[in-house]
Design a protein around this motif. Structure first.
Motif, short mmCIF file in Angstrom:
data_model
loop_
_atom_site.label_atom_id
_atom_site.label_comp_id
_atom_site.label_asym_id
_atom_site.label_seq_id
_atom_site.Cartn_x
_atom_site.Cartn_y
_atom_site.Cartn_z
N ALA A 160 29.31 14.30 0.41
CA ALA A 160 29.85 12.99 0.77
C ALA A 160 28.68 12.09 1.11
CB ALA A 160 30.80 13.11 1.95
N ALA A 161 28.43 11.08 0.29
CA ALA A 161 27.32 10.18 0.50
C ALA A 161 27.84 8.85 1.03
CB ALA A 161 26.55 9.98 -0.81
N SER A 162 26.92 7.93 1.27
CA SER A 162 27.29 6.66 1.89
C SER A 162 28.10 5.77 0.95
CB SER A 162 26.03 5.92 2.34
OG SER A 162 25.13 5.77 1.26
N VAL B 173 24.21 20.59 -11.70
CA VAL B 173 22.86 21.17 -11.59
C VAL B 173 22.57 21.58 -10.15
CG1 VAL B 173 21.91 19.95 -13.58
CG2 VAL B 173 21.90 18.84 -11.32
N THR B 174 23.61 21.77 -9.36
CA THR B 174 23.43 22.12 -7.95
C THR B 174 22.56 23.37 -7.81
OG1 THR B 174 25.65 21.28 -7.55
CG2 THR B 174 24.63 22.56 -5.79
N ALA B 175 21.57 23.28 -6.94
CA ALA B 175 20.65 24.41 -6.73
C ALA B 175 20.18 24.37 -5.28
CB ALA B 175 19.50 24.35 -7.72
N ILE B 176 18.93 24.76 -5.02
CA ILE B 176 18.40 24.83 -3.66
C ILE B 176 17.90 23.45 -3.23
CG2 ILE B 176 16.70 25.94 -2.16
CD1 ILE B 176 16.56 28.21 -4.23
N LYS B 177 18.38 22.97 -2.10
CA LYS B 177 17.89 21.71 -1.57
C LYS B 177 16.40 21.81 -1.32
CE LYS B 177 18.74 18.41 2.20
NZ LYS B 177 19.54 18.13 3.41
N PRO C 86 15.59 14.19 0.50
CA PRO C 86 15.88 15.60 0.24
C PRO C 86 17.25 15.88 -0.38
CG PRO C 86 14.77 15.38 2.34
CD PRO C 86 15.05 13.98 1.87
N GLY C 87 18.24 15.06 -0.09
CA GLY C 87 19.56 15.29 -0.66
C GLY C 87 19.64 15.02 -2.14
N ASN C 88 18.64 14.36 -2.71
CA ASN C 88 18.65 14.00 -4.13
C ASN C 88 17.71 14.86 -4.98
OD1 ASN C 88 20.56 12.00 -3.81
ND2 ASN C 88 19.06 10.37 -3.57
N ILE C 89 17.16 15.93 -4.40
CA ILE C 89 16.23 16.77 -5.15
C ILE C 89 16.56 18.24 -4.91
CG2 ILE C 89 13.79 17.32 -5.59
CD1 ILE C 89 13.35 14.59 -3.91
N PHE C 90 16.74 18.98 -6.00
CA PHE C 90 16.97 20.42 -5.92
C PHE C 90 15.76 21.15 -6.51
CE2 PHE C 90 21.52 19.01 -6.46
CZ PHE C 90 21.90 19.33 -5.17
N PHE D 11 16.16 16.33 -10.28
CA PHE D 11 16.51 15.07 -9.63
C PHE D 11 17.96 14.72 -9.93
CE2 PHE D 11 11.96 14.89 -9.84
CZ PHE D 11 11.55 14.08 -8.78
N ILE D 12 18.64 14.15 -8.93
CA ILE D 12 19.99 13.62 -9.13
C ILE D 12 20.04 12.23 -8.49
CG2 ILE D 12 21.05 15.91 -9.15
CD1 ILE D 12 22.06 15.31 -6.28
#
Length: 570
Positions: free
Chosen positions: A141-143, A261-265, A306-310, A327-328
Motif C-alpha cells: 500500500a503506497a501513498s 518481480v517481487t523479491a528481496i527488499k 528501498p521499497g522500489n528496489i528488489f 527496479f519497480i
C-alpha cells in the motif's frame, strides 16, 4: 494515533474535504517555518546562538514526530516527502530519519471493495472476467496507489508471455488529494520566495512547479508503463538490472498491470544473508547503476527508495551476475539535458581527482553558480576541503573531531555564504535521486565510502572521453603558452608597483576573522543592553510602574536595532 483512527482519517480526507486538508498542511508549514526563523535566524542575531544549539536535537525530534503523524493522517504527497527525508541517512540526523523510516511501510491499505470498484470501472468488466484470480490482501500500500497479486487468464498469459502479475490501482480520490497537496505546496513556495536567503539560492515556486509536473505524471499509469519500457531498453544488455514487463492489455490511466518481480527488499539484510548475498557488495553495484542513469543514459529513476528496489537472486548458477537489481515504480522519472549531463560528468571527474578548481568550474557550467560569481575563494575552499576530508566515507566523517569542521567553517564559511549559489530547476529530481542513492548505500553498508564507487566510475568516464580530454589538454597547452608570453610584462608591472609603494596585499582570512569579531562584539553589546534593561524594568516595575515600563519598553530599542543590523549584515 492508532491504526483504526488513522485509517478512518485517511478515508475521510479521501472522501473530499480537500479544503480542510489544504489548511492543515499550511498551518503545519507556517508553524515550523516560524520556529526555524525564531531559533535559527532571530536568536543568533541577538547573540543567543547557544540557546538554539542546545534545543536543536529536541526540536528536530519533535518536528519528525509531528510530521510522521501528519503524513500518516493525510497520506498523499505528504508520505512522499516523509519517505524522502527518511532515506537521507547520510545528511539528516538520526532524530529525523529514525522517526520517519516507518513511512516506507506504514501506509494503511484501502479496503478491497473500493479497489475492486475502481479497477472494474477502468477495465470495463469484472475482475473475474479479466483475471484468473486476484488476491484481496494487498501486496503493498503506497501513498498514491495499491498493489495486489494476480494471475492472467490462460489466453492472455499465452499471448503476453506473462503469467503471475501485480495489479497497481490508484487510491480512490487520489487526484483530488494530490491537487490539494500541490496547492498547499505552491503556497509554501510563495512564502519561501519572499525569504531573501532562500530566494537567493533557489526559485522555490519553480521547484514546486517541477515537483507538481512529476507528481501529476506519477498518477498517470500509462505514462509509468511507457517509462518502464524505456528504462528496460536502456538496461537491456546489463546483467545487473531487471525490469518488469508491462501487460498493456490490462493497463489504463488508473490501473497498471506488470510482471510480478517481487523479491528481496534491497535493505532487508537478514533475507539477503539467507540468500547468500552480502549487502556490502550490493552498495557499490547500486551506486554504479545509478551513476549510469545520471551520467551516461541521462534518463533516471527519481524515486529509488528501498521499497522500489528488489534484489533478485539468479536461478541460473552460471549466470554472469549472481543477482540482479530489480527496479519497480517508474512513475517518477527524470531526464538530464545533454548540457547538464556534460557538466555533471566533469564534476564527477573533478571530485574523483580531488580537483577543487575543476569542481568549481563544473558546478558553474551546470548553473549552480551564476556566471558573474568570483570563484577564487571557493576554489581555495574546495582545495582545502579535498586536502583534509577528501576520500572519507560518511562513517569516517562522523568520527572527525567537530572542531575541525568548525575551523573549516570559520575559515571559509563567509566565502561560501557570500557566493551566489542557486538551484537550477532541473536539479530537483537529480538531487532527490542521488540523495536516496546515498541513503540506500549507507543502509546497506554503514561504512560505505562513496569515493570507492566514484573513482572507478570517473576513471571509466576519462577513458570513454579520451578524445575530449586530448582537446582539453591542447587547449590548456595554448593557454599556458599565452601565459608564458605575457609573464615578462606582468612581472615588470609588479616590480613597478612595488617600487612606487602602490602594491596592496589582501589577507581574506584575517579580514574575515576581524569582521567576525566586530560583529560578535556588536551583537554581545546589544544582547547585554537588551537583557539589562528588560531585567531592570521587571525588578523596578512593582515599586515604580512608570519607570519599570519605560525601561522594559526601552529594551526593545537594542533588540530592534539588532534585527535591523542583522538584516543589513552590520
Amino acid at each position: 494515533m492508532g491504526a483504526v483512527p488513522r485509517k478512518r482519517a485517511i478515508e475521510a480526507v479521501g472522501a473530499g474535504d480537500t479544503r480542510a486538508r489544504y489548511r492543515r498542511i499550511l498551518r503545519f508549514a507556517a508553524r515550523h517555518l516560524a520556529a526555524i526563523w525564531f531559533f535559527e535566524i532571530f536568536l543568533p542575531r541577538i547573540g543567543l546562538d547557544r540557546v538554539a544549539e542546545r534545543t536543536r536535537t529536541k526540536r528536530m525530534r519533535s518536528f519528525a514526530r509531528r510530521f510522521h503523524a501528519l503524513a500518516l493522517e493525510l497520506g498523499g504527497l505528504m508520505i512522499k516527502v516523509g519517505q524522502f527525508m527518511s532515506s537521507r541517512l547520510d545528511v539528516l540526523p538520526p532524530e529525523i530519519t529514525e522517526e520517519l523510516e516507518g513511512l516506507q511501510d506504514e501506509v494503511p491499505p484501502v479496503p478491497f471493495p473500493a479497489i475492486r470498484a475502481l479497477a472494474e470501472k477502468e477495465l470495463g468488466a469484472s475482475l473475474e472476467e479479466r483475471f484468473a484470480w486476484v488476491e484481496e490482501e494487498p501486496l503493498a500500500a503506497a501513498s498514491l496507489g495499491q498493489a495486489h497479486r494476480a494471475r492472467l487468464l490462460p489466453a492472455d498469459a499465452e499471448e503476453s508471455g506473462l503469467d503471475h502479475v501485480v495489479i497497481k490501482v490508484q487510491r480512490p480520490g487520489i487526484e483530488e488529494i494530490v491537487e490539494a497537496d500541490l496547492a498547499a505546496l505552491r503556497k509554501v513556495g510563495g512564502w519561501l520566495s519572499r525569504v531573501r536567503i532562500v530566494a537567493a539560492r533557489a526559485d522555490a515556486p519553480a521547484l514546486v512547479g517541477e515537483f507538481a509536473r512529476t507528481s501529476l505524471q506519477e498518477i498517470d499509469y500509462l505514462n509509468e508503463a511507457a517509462n518502464a519500457e524505456r528504462f528496460a531498453v536502456d538496461f537491456g544488455d546489463d546483467a545487473r538490472v531487471a525490469v518488469p514487463a508491462v501487460a498493456w492489455e490490462r493497463t489504463t490511466r488508473r490501473v497498471l498491470t506488470l510482471q510480478d518481480v517481487t523479491a528481496i527488499k534491497v535493505t532487508d539484510a537478514s533475507a539477503l544473508a539467507a540468500a547468500g548475498i552480502d549487502p556490502v557488495l550490493v552498495a557499490p553495484v547500486f551506486a554504479s547503476v545509478m551513476f549510469d542513469q545520471l551520467f551516461t543514459n541521462g534518463y533516471f529513476h527519481a524515486d529509488p527508495h528501498p521499497g522500489n528496489i528488489f534484489i533478485t537472486p539468479s536461478s541460473d548458477g552460471e549466470a554472469e551476475h549472481p543477482w540482479k537489481l530489480t527496479f519497480i515504480d517508474f512513475g517518477m522519472m527524470g531526464e538530464v539535458p545533454p548540457g547538464t549531463r556534460t557538466g555533471l560528468r566533469k564534476a564527477l571527474v573533478a571530485a574523483a581527482s580531488r580537483d577543487g578548481k575543476g569542481l568549481v568550474g563544473a558546478i558553474s557550467d551546470v548553473g549552480v553558480l551564476v556566471p558573474s560569481a568570483d570563484t577564487a575563494g571557493l576554489e581555495r575552499a574546495m582545495t582545502q576541503l579535498f586536502a583534509r576530508f577528501g576520500g572519507m566515507g560518511f562513517a569516517e566523517l562522523r568520527e572527525v573531531d567537530p572542531r575541525e569542521f568548525r575551523a573549516f567553517a570559520e575559515e571559509f564559511g563567509d566565502v561560501i555564504r557570500s557566493l551566489p549559489f542557486q538551484l537550477p530547476e532541473d536539479f530537483l529530481l537529480i538531487i532527490r535521486a542521488m540523495s536516496l542513492t546515498s541513503g540506500v548505500c549507507s543502509s546497506l553498508d554503514p561504512a560505505f565510502n562513496l569515493w570507492d564507487s566514484v573513482e572507478p566510475y570517473a576513471a571509466q568516464l576519462v577513458r570513454d572521453e579520451r578524445g575530449n580530454l586530448v582537446q582539453d589538454a591542447a587547449r590548456q597547452a595554448l593557454d599556458a603558452a599565452g601565459l608564458a608570453l605575457r609573464l615578462p610584462g606582468r612581472l615588470d608591472r609588479l616590480a613597478t608597483r612595488i617600487e612606487d609603494g602602490s602594491l596592496e596585499v589582501a589577507n581574506p582570512r584575517l579580514e574575515r576573522r576581524v569582521a567576525r569579531l566586530e560583529r560578535t562584539g556588536r551583537r554581545a553589546v546589544r544582547a547585554v543592553l537588551f537583557g539589562a534593561l528588560l531585567i531592570a524594568g521587571a525588578i523596578l516595575r512593582p515599586e515604580d510602574l512608570v519607570l519599570g515600563n519605560v525601561l522594559m519598553m526601552g529594551s526593545l530599542l537594542p533588540l530592534l536595532y539588532g534585527l535591523w543590523a542583522g538584516r543589513r549584515g552590520v
